[in-house]
Design a protein around this motif. Sequence first.
Motif: not given
Length: 485
Positions: A226, A230, A246-247, A250-251, A253-254
């Motif tokens: 994570t 980031y 962006a990808a 998103s990863a 956040v997941l």
Amino acid sequence: MKPVSAGRAGAAAPAASTERTSSVGWALAGLSLSMLLSSLGTSIANVALPTLAQAFTASFQQVQWIVLAYLLAITTVIVSVGRLGDLIGRRRLLLAGILLFTAASVLCGLAPSLWLLITARAAQGLGAAVMMALTMAFIGGTVPKERTGSAMGLLGTMSAVGTALGPSLGGALISGPGWRTIFLVNAPLGLVAFLLAHRHLPADRRGPGAGGAGFDRVGTLLLALTLAAYALAMTLGRGSFGPLNAALLSAAVLGVVLFVRAEARAASPLIRPATFRDPVLSASLATSALVSTVMMATLVVGPFYLSRTLGLEEALAGLVLSAGPLVAALTGVPAGRVVDRFGARRTTLAGLLAIAAGAFALSMTPESLGVPGYLGPIVVVTAGYAVFQTANNTAVMADVGPDRRGVVSGMLNLSRNLGLITGASVMGAVFALALATTDVTTAGPGAVATGMRITFAVAGVLIVLALTLATGSRALARKRAGLPR
């Protein structure tokens, strides 16, 4: 015979006290040198990137991984190594971290290819993460409680000295013996730090629950992935935010969602979910991230304002920029003494107020005031930052149990690193948006000055938010404890 015996006992007590004080002093010297080396490793390589691009016939996008590999390694594992130190022993892990940092520094200096250098830098970053996470964790068990603030101030000073020393020392070594020496210089210093830590740090003591605690492998892996996602989302593209960024975001956040779920189910979680229900600790971590985000603005905006608006040559602009880290270095130890005398909570608020005052002053500074108009508020900002860091770190670490000092110290360092990474992207974007141009090199002096003022106005608002968090969390904690506000 009794008076003689009493006399000998009386004489032995001061001698033991003197020996204890001396040992604490040498232990602090070892911890301070560890902090200096880890921060020096962050700043010394930046100045060498043009030389390394030429030496390895590589593009800037390739050589920037020399810096990114180090930062990513620190960011992704700093909490995990703090927890590992709590479980297996902080002394032995710190000694291993210093040895890894030293050996990796030698490998960096001898690397025959760019990718071997990048790999060695990642290993060096892993060693630096151990050093950063565990130096603060050692303070509680090494230094008397009444001197905790002074010790934290000393560590803050050494961190600032390492950051300030990196560019100048790196430039001198590159122009003299060559780029390899910017890494090899760590070897003798690392050995000194190892010897001091080995000789004077207290032996590991296994707590009553240490033997049964396990290491959270799933949580560690999820957190590392994570944080890596980031950090890459914030640093790749050098200011532009494309589909890859962006990808990755998103990863990340997941990854946060999966990490929280994994920690709620783990028998021995890396970070206990209850940790974030402590309003004071949560607010301290959040304010640390906000303050670090703001401090990055001085590095992002300052060089452009000094060169394009004030027309300073590179050497003079560099001298002005070094004033900030120098002020932070000189403020650290006195700030620690102030914390010891007046308390960490009040001193934290004083530091935040100083940062806010300096940021808002910069947001109203006219170009006509020249270098003094920029330098005055910067001195206030950086002095306030040194006071805040010392007080905030002291407040957090003073209330942490011995079995959690490593992981909480790692979280404090992580919040600072995430703030710096976020600040480089976010404050850079605010500056570019204020300039109304995608290419800062084509912006006129007036536009850069306007961009600087808008950026620091946003920075001031962020510090007001940090002040709100700090005061609100304290009031909530006192209310929960049934105390008057």
